[in-house]
Design a protein around this motif. Structure first.
Motif, mmCIF file in Angstrom:
data_model
loop_
_atom_site.group_PDB
_atom_site.id
_atom_site.type_symbol
_atom_site.label_atom_id
_atom_site.label_comp_id
_atom_site.label_asym_id
_atom_site.label_seq_id
_atom_site.Cartn_x
_atom_site.Cartn_y
_atom_site.Cartn_z
ATOM 1 N N SER A 41 38.849 32.944 45.580
ATOM 2 C CA SER A 41 38.375 32.270 44.478
ATOM 3 C C SER A 41 38.454 30.717 44.799
ATOM 4 C CB SER A 41 39.147 32.098 43.205
ATOM 5 O OG SER A 41 38.571 31.325 42.306
ATOM 6 N N THR A 42 37.563 29.900 44.354
ATOM 7 C CA THR A 42 37.682 28.503 44.768
ATOM 8 C C THR A 42 38.825 27.901 44.136
ATOM 9 O OG1 THR A 42 36.142 28.079 42.723
ATOM 10 C CG2 THR A 42 34.985 28.018 44.842
ATOM 11 N N ALA A 43 39.506 28.634 43.169
ATOM 12 C CA ALA A 43 40.817 28.390 42.461
ATOM 13 C C ALA A 43 42.102 28.427 43.553
ATOM 14 C CB ALA A 43 41.095 29.428 41.411
ATOM 15 N N ALA A 44 41.719 28.865 44.779
ATOM 16 C CA ALA A 44 42.508 28.923 45.981
ATOM 17 C C ALA A 44 42.892 27.823 46.624
ATOM 18 C CB ALA A 44 42.184 30.027 46.851
ATOM 19 N N PHE A 45 41.984 26.656 46.258
ATOM 20 C CA PHE A 45 42.234 25.539 46.971
ATOM 21 C C PHE A 45 43.020 24.341 46.522
ATOM 22 C CE2 PHE A 45 38.395 27.648 48.690
ATOM 23 C CZ PHE A 45 38.350 27.205 50.065
ATOM 24 N N GLN A 46 43.550 24.404 45.352
ATOM 25 C CA GLN A 46 44.236 23.526 44.778
ATOM 26 C C GLN A 46 45.023 24.171 43.622
ATOM 27 O OE1 GLN A 46 40.642 22.700 44.460
ATOM 28 N NE2 GLN A 46 40.809 24.279 42.731
ATOM 29 N N PRO A 47 46.109 23.646 42.997
ATOM 30 C CA PRO A 47 46.885 23.778 41.911
ATOM 31 C C PRO A 47 46.016 23.886 40.488
ATOM 32 C CG PRO A 47 47.849 21.834 42.568
ATOM 33 C CD PRO A 47 46.721 22.218 43.622
ATOM 34 N N SER A 48 46.006 24.913 39.647
ATOM 35 C CA SER A 48 45.238 24.999 38.504
ATOM 36 C C SER A 48 45.978 25.050 37.398
ATOM 37 C CB SER A 48 44.098 26.084 38.792
ATOM 38 O OG SER A 48 43.449 25.822 40.132
ATOM 39 N N PRO A 49 46.349 23.932 36.564
ATOM 40 C CA PRO A 49 47.182 24.134 35.267
ATOM 41 C C PRO A 49 46.080 24.862 34.427
ATOM 42 C CG PRO A 49 47.083 21.846 36.241
ATOM 43 C CD PRO A 49 46.140 22.511 37.056
ATOM 44 N N TYR A 50 46.964 25.805 33.586
ATOM 45 C CA TYR A 50 46.232 26.757 32.523
ATOM 46 C C TYR A 50 46.034 27.879 33.324
ATOM 47 C CZ TYR A 50 46.593 22.487 29.918
ATOM 48 O OH TYR A 50 47.297 21.127 29.411
ATOM 49 N N PHE A 51 45.658 27.887 34.751
ATOM 50 C CA PHE A 51 45.446 29.154 35.612
ATOM 51 C C PHE A 51 46.589 29.499 36.420
ATOM 52 C CE2 PHE A 51 41.410 27.421 34.229
ATOM 53 C CZ PHE A 51 40.427 28.607 33.707
ATOM 54 N N VAL A 63 36.955 35.590 51.008
ATOM 55 C CA VAL A 63 35.716 35.150 50.092
ATOM 56 C C VAL A 63 36.315 34.338 48.918
ATOM 57 C CG1 VAL A 63 33.428 35.616 49.061
ATOM 58 C CG2 VAL A 63 34.270 37.326 50.804
ATOM 59 N N CYS A 64 35.402 33.209 48.677
ATOM 60 C CA CYS A 64 36.071 32.280 47.723
ATOM 61 C C CYS A 64 34.782 31.693 46.575
ATOM 62 C CB CYS A 64 36.670 31.029 48.282
ATOM 63 S SG CYS A 64 38.042 31.476 49.318
ATOM 64 N N PRO A 65 34.580 32.839 45.917
ATOM 65 C CA PRO A 65 33.408 32.323 45.027
ATOM 66 C C PRO A 65 33.845 31.526 43.765
ATOM 67 C CG PRO A 65 34.302 34.489 44.251
ATOM 68 C CD PRO A 65 35.054 34.110 45.619
ATOM 69 N N GLY A 66 32.954 30.631 43.370
ATOM 70 C CA GLY A 66 33.210 29.785 41.925
ATOM 71 C C GLY A 66 32.822 30.923 40.841
ATOM 72 N N PRO A 67 32.621 30.243 39.593
ATOM 73 C CA PRO A 67 32.251 31.156 38.550
ATOM 74 C C PRO A 67 31.077 31.991 39.028
ATOM 75 C CG PRO A 67 32.781 28.930 37.926
ATOM 76 C CD PRO A 67 32.593 28.875 39.383
ATOM 77 N N THR A 68 31.156 33.213 38.542
ATOM 78 C CA THR A 68 30.286 34.233 38.774
ATOM 79 C C THR A 68 30.089 35.170 37.518
ATOM 80 O OG1 THR A 68 31.027 34.194 41.087
ATOM 81 C CG2 THR A 68 29.895 36.202 40.624
ATOM 82 N N GLU A 69 28.612 35.492 37.571
ATOM 83 C CA GLU A 69 28.351 36.321 36.488
ATOM 84 C C GLU A 69 28.691 37.849 36.633
ATOM 85 O OE1 GLU A 69 26.769 35.869 33.803
ATOM 86 O OE2 GLU A 69 25.866 33.872 33.834
ATOM 87 N N THR A 70 29.967 38.165 35.957
ATOM 88 C CA THR A 70 30.788 39.261 36.213
ATOM 89 C C THR A 70 31.132 39.559 34.664
ATOM 90 O OG1 THR A 70 32.957 38.382 36.635
ATOM 91 C CG2 THR A 70 31.204 38.679 38.323
ATOM 92 N N PRO A 71 32.055 40.734 34.694
ATOM 93 C CA PRO A 71 32.789 41.089 33.207
ATOM 94 C C PRO A 71 33.810 40.155 32.970
ATOM 95 C CG PRO A 71 32.249 43.079 34.514
ATOM 96 C CD PRO A 71 31.964 41.966 35.386
ATOM 97 N N PHE A 72 34.265 39.411 33.998
ATOM 98 C CA PHE A 72 35.328 38.370 33.529
ATOM 99 C C PHE A 72 35.365 37.501 32.521
ATOM 100 C CE2 PHE A 72 38.292 34.789 34.721
ATOM 101 C CZ PHE A 72 39.142 35.438 35.305
ATOM 102 N N ALA A 90 26.624 25.715 47.570
ATOM 103 C CA ALA A 90 26.927 24.346 47.856
ATOM 104 C C ALA A 90 27.884 23.390 46.930
ATOM 105 C CB ALA A 90 25.437 23.681 48.129
ATOM 106 N N GLN A 91 27.442 23.766 45.726
ATOM 107 C CA GLN A 91 28.389 23.008 44.633
ATOM 108 C C GLN A 91 29.850 23.528 44.773
ATOM 109 O OE1 GLN A 91 26.731 23.273 40.653
ATOM 110 N NE2 GLN A 91 28.789 22.820 39.780
ATOM 111 N N ASN A 92 30.060 24.899 44.740
ATOM 112 C CA ASN A 92 31.437 25.433 44.906
ATOM 113 C C ASN A 92 31.981 24.783 46.364
ATOM 114 O OD1 ASN A 92 31.014 26.818 42.543
ATOM 115 N ND2 ASN A 92 30.097 28.480 43.764
ATOM 116 N N PHE A 93 31.187 24.629 47.204
ATOM 117 C CA PHE A 93 31.736 24.220 48.601
ATOM 118 C C PHE A 93 32.328 22.797 48.330
ATOM 119 C CE2 PHE A 93 31.790 22.283 52.846
ATOM 120 C CZ PHE A 93 32.519 23.278 53.621
ATOM 121 N N ALA A 94 31.520 22.207 47.788
ATOM 122 C CA ALA A 94 31.740 20.618 47.596
ATOM 123 C C ALA A 94 32.981 20.550 46.888
ATOM 124 C CB ALA A 94 30.642 20.006 46.924
ATOM 125 N N ALA A 95 33.058 21.315 45.726
ATOM 126 C CA ALA A 95 34.337 21.179 44.685
ATOM 127 C C ALA A 95 35.623 21.969 45.253
ATOM 128 C CB ALA A 95 34.081 22.064 43.540
#
Length: 273
Positions: free
Chosen positions: A142-152, A183-192, A231-236
């Motif tokens: 996930s893109t969340a893998a790249f930095q600490p994420s408070p509340y996650f 694979v490090c996706p950002g927010p994705t249209e899934t049941p999540f 591209a937006q996810n890559f930049a973030a």
């Protein structure tokens, strides 16, 4: 359609990114082994893909929170005489909210699925891939893998493991016939996000599971090691400063605090990152 002679195992295959991986790999001619807890959904997907693409599709119902989940899956493969050429560790789920409010057992189960089962299946299947001279492993981070994420906290930390684990193996097995991709996706249209009630937790524009899988398979073919679709996810993922880490964590809190403000913790099983 020409079959490739490969067999791909996909965890969390009943919906979302996992189901898209199943469709894409069946379309290219791979036989499939689909793994998830929900057998009726797996069997329906298996019947559809087999009829549409003329490939063999097996299903294994397995709860990946079980401590011996990886062993059970590989024992079932051996009993059916199946060898795996492509492993897609996609199963996972996330939680979000104040850490003290999240269920202890649920947080434990999250790590069992997102980390322990993923590493266990990889470890059990790599020796056979090496013996046969090649294989492919895709781990959904996930893109969340790249930095600490408070509340996650549990989710992002587990995905950080997935990213670093994958890159370590990518380097280790280069030149030995095995490709490894995170694979490090950002927010994705899934049941999540189905039952969240607000999409503030998505922290960005939703992408499609189809685009994620398309990007992943291109990156796998090129043996890139990891890919951030969009591209937006890559930049973030890459533009936030990495040091000092405490500053990064404080900045991340401002980004993710919508979860706290919304007051609706996420606790949803999903076949997606």
């Amino acid at each position: 359609m020409t079959r490739t002679g490969k067999t791909a195992l996909i965890t969390g295959a009943s919906s979302g990114i996992g189901a898209e991986f199943a469709a894409a790999l069946a379309a290219r001619g791979d036989d499939l082994v689909l793994v998830a807890r929900s057998l009726p959904r797996l069997e329906a997907l298996a019947a559809h893909l087999s009829q549409r693409h003329g490939v063999r599709v097996e299903v294994i119902g397995q709860d990946l929170t079980a401590p011996d989940a990886a062993a059970r899956v590989t024992e079932e493969l051996a009993a059916r005489g199946l060898s795996i050429d492509v492993l897609v560790n996609n199963a996972g789920f996330g939680s979000a909210g104040r850490f003290e409010d999240l269920g202890v057992e649920r947080e434990h189960d999250q790590l069992m699925v997102n980390v322990v089962a993923l590493a266990g299946l990889t470890r059990r299947l790599i020796p056979d891939m090496l013996e046969r001279g090649g294989g492919e492993i895709v781990n959904v981070a996930s893109t969340a893998a790249f930095q600490p994420s408070p509340y996650f906290a549990t989710y992002s930390s587990g995905k950080a493991f997935v990213l670093n684990f994958s890159l370590s193996l990518w380097s280790e097995y280069r030149g030995r016939g095995i490709k490894v991709l995170a694979v490090c996706p950002g927010p994705t249209e899934t049941p999540f996000f189905e039952t969240v009630g607000t999409r503030d937790a998505a922290l960005g524009r939703m992408g499609s599971a189809t685009a994620v899988v398309r990007s992943a398979l291109r990156a796998l073919e090129r043996n890139r090691g990891y890919v951030v679709p969009g591209a937006q996810n890559f930049a973030a993922a890459h533009l936030m400063p990495r040091r000092p880490r405490t500053l990064v964590a404080r900045i991340a809190k401002f980004v993710t605090r919508a979860v706290e403000d919304g007051g609706r913790p996420i606790d949803e099983m999903a076949a997606a990152a």
